[in-house]
Scaffold this motif. Structure first.
Motif, PDB file in Angstrom:
ATOM      1  N   ASN A   1     145.813  19.963  -8.028  1.00 42.38           N
ATOM      2  CA  ASN A   1     144.620  19.127  -8.147  1.00 42.38           C
ATOM      3  C   ASN A   1     144.954  17.640  -8.206  1.00 42.38           C
TER       4      ASN A   1
ATOM      5  N   SER B   1     138.903  20.316  -9.270  1.00 41.09           N
ATOM      6  CA  SER B   1     139.472  21.294  -8.347  1.00 41.09           C
ATOM      7  C   SER B   1     139.673  20.709  -6.966  1.00 41.09           C
TER       8      SER B   1
ATOM      9  N   VAL C   1     136.117  26.277  -5.997  1.00 36.16           N
ATOM     10  CA  VAL C   1     136.615  26.632  -7.333  1.00 36.16           C
ATOM     11  C   VAL C   1     135.957  25.705  -8.346  1.00 36.16           C
TER      12      VAL C   1
ATOM     13  N   PHE D   1     134.925  23.759 -11.898  1.00 39.97           N
ATOM     14  CA  PHE D   1     135.635  23.273 -13.081  1.00 39.97           C
ATOM     15  C   PHE D   1     134.599  22.987 -14.158  1.00 39.97           C
TER      16      PHE D   1
END
Length: 516
Positions: free
Chosen positions: A3, A273, A278, A280
């Motif tokens: 990240n 992310s 995905v 967060f």
């Protein structure tokens, strides 16, 4: 790539684009400008604002991805002058003589809006060759709003101050003409509706720049100049003295003592992310933005795809709405609606942290009333009257952009992170929808569907939508007020909150009809 590394790479790319705006017209024109004894636009701004005070530059990537230079030949932002927060607009004469193209106009009008909405004095540092003539058809008619804005600011009791550093001709003459205070520079400033060649053609009269529009003439004869400066530095000194004598007072409440967050802003880069699919937890971001990392969450067990709660940022109370898992369901919509109403009843500004793919679709959710409930949330956002500040942290797709106070819903300020993307839907989804529609159309006609053509179409559409959803593209269109380093978010929000408190903070007295 993790990240942090992914986000640092995007920040580096952003820095490279910002450098193009900082370079102005390039070394040749910068050197020529300095040789004439003139300061650059950002040098003028730096001298104008209080020493060691911050300058929140707005829309530095304006015109990115177009045929016009990045930055649109004008610098705009918010800075403190003699302790007073002001909107500053400075033409960059190293870029095509400071001429105004369509993006210059959009950027300047946005600055005017910010001054009016937030009750901030407007200081214009003018040196412009007027309209970019090849694009005059996109400038002339909408450009009249710039002069209208000056008079409306004045009528609202918001001071307008113009310092003329060079030419302000034709329509540009109306900027000083419609300002409350005008500063001109001896042997430098030229303000006239028509220069010597135009006067000769129109009337047959022979004249020169000084007799038509020089600073001495306007200071002695016409009275347009309220102050005549000796040089650029003196003009900036006079502008500062004008602001010092405004007796300006903020109308919003004073902030509480500031507490630093318990967590370092640097660690935001580890949270966000790399893959937008995905999610967060926005609470981890909030803990790095708010005072003392104190966040009183509202309805934490209900509608948990949207986090809502109360906090302070640099002493200013705020209500925060932050997307947690992208999709907004009925529960989240109803939760947001109530929260926005509560913020208005307590006169509390709202901060929207966007990371949404939109409202949920499907038969179950349509039957459950997602249209009604999403509309309730959008109604609340539309009619809320407390100041809104929006940060696009990641995705901002579909009507989720609207419900989370995107540009069309007039947040006082909207900033974007470099990893953010915004569009009607994701590139793959949009291309897939077009593919399904194409297949259905072929089947209805009894034709065989061309799979090779479909694959090529999907690839082309995905690439186009991906490019048009990226942060620099959107910022270039002025759909935000700038792309910022996520680590600077707390500081940017603090500067914006201080600015909005120049005016009164008052919630809505009522909302539209909520469909139940």
């Amino acid at each position: 790539m993790g990240n942090r590394e992914a986000l640092l790479a995007k920040i580096a790319g952003l820095d490279a684009e910002h450098a193009k705006a900082l370079a102005g017209g390039g070394p040749k024109y910068v050197e020529r400008h300095h040789k004439r004894g003139k300061l650059l636009a950002r040098e003028r701004v730096e001298l104008l604002i209080d020493e060691d005070s911050p300058f929140l530059e707005l829309s530095p990537l304006a015109a990115w991805g177009t045929d016009f230079p990045v930055g649109a030949s004008v610098v705009t932002g918010i800075g403190r002058i003699e302790g007073v927060e002001c909107v500053i607009v400075a033409n960059d004469p190293t870029v095509r003589g400071g001429s105004s193209n369509p993006y210059t106009l959009r950027k300047s009008l946005r600055a005017n809006d910010i001054a009016l909405q937030n009750r901030l004095p407007l200081v214009s540092l003018v040196e412009s060759g007027g309209a970019d003539l090849p694009t005059q058809s996109e400038i002339f008619i909408p450009g009249g709003r710039a002069f209208r804005d000056l008079t409306r600011l004045s009528a609202a009791g918001i001071p307008t101050i113009t310092a003329v550093f060079g030419n302000a001709t034709a329509g540009g003459a109306y900027v000083p003409g419609m300002s409350d205070y005008v500063i001109m520079i001896k042997d430098r400033s030229k303000v006239f509706l028509g220069g010597p060649p135009l006067v000769k053609m129109a009337t047959g009269e022979d004249s020169d720049d000084e007799s038509l529009g020089g600073a001495t003439m306007h200071g002695v004869t016409s009275g347009l100049a309220d102050f005549v400066a000796e040089d650029e530095t003196d003009a900036i000194r006079l502008a500062r003295r004008v602001v010092a004598r405004l007796n300006w007072r903020k109308l919003g409440p004073e902030p509480a003592p500031v507490e630093e967050p318990l967590f370092d802003a640097e660690s935001i880069l580890d949270i966000v992310s790399e893959d937008q699919r995905v999610p967060f937890d926005p609470r981890d971001v909030i803990a790095r933005l708010v005072d003392g990392s104190h966040f009183d969450e509202f309805k934490p067990l209900y509608g948990n795809s949207l986090v809502t709660g109360w906090a302070r940022i640099h002493g200013y109370p705020v209500g925060i709405l932050a997307n947690a898992r992208g999709v907004l369901f009925s529960e989240e919509s109803q939760k947001a609606t109530q929260f926005i109403q509560l913020a208005n009843s307590s006169d509390t500004p709202l901060v929207f942290l966007q990371n949404t793919t939109g409202y949920m679709v499907g038969a179950q959710y349509e039957q459950g009333g997602i249209v009604k409930h999403g509309s309730m949330m959008i109604n609340a956002v539309s009619n809320s009257r407390v100041p809104h500040l929006t940060i696009t942290m990641g995705a901002s797709y579909g009507a989720g952009n609207y419900g989370m106070c995107g540009r069309a819903y007039d947040p006082r300020f909207l900033f974007t992170w470099p990893n953010a993307k915004s569009a009607v839907m994701g590139p793959a989804q949009l291309a897939g929808v077009l593919s399904i529609v194409g297949r259905q159309a072929a089947a209805a006609k009894g034709q065989e569907y061309n799979e090779e053509h479909d694959a090529a179409m999907r690839k082309m559409v995905e690439a186009q939508i991906e490019e048009q959803s990226l942060a620099p593209f959107l910022s270039g269109k002025l759909y935000d007020d700038g792309v910022i380093d996520p680590r600077d978010t707390r500081t940017v929000l603090a500067l914006c909150l201080s600015a909005v408190h120049s005016g009164p903070i008052k919630g809505a007295d009522g909302f539209g009809v909520f469909r139940m």
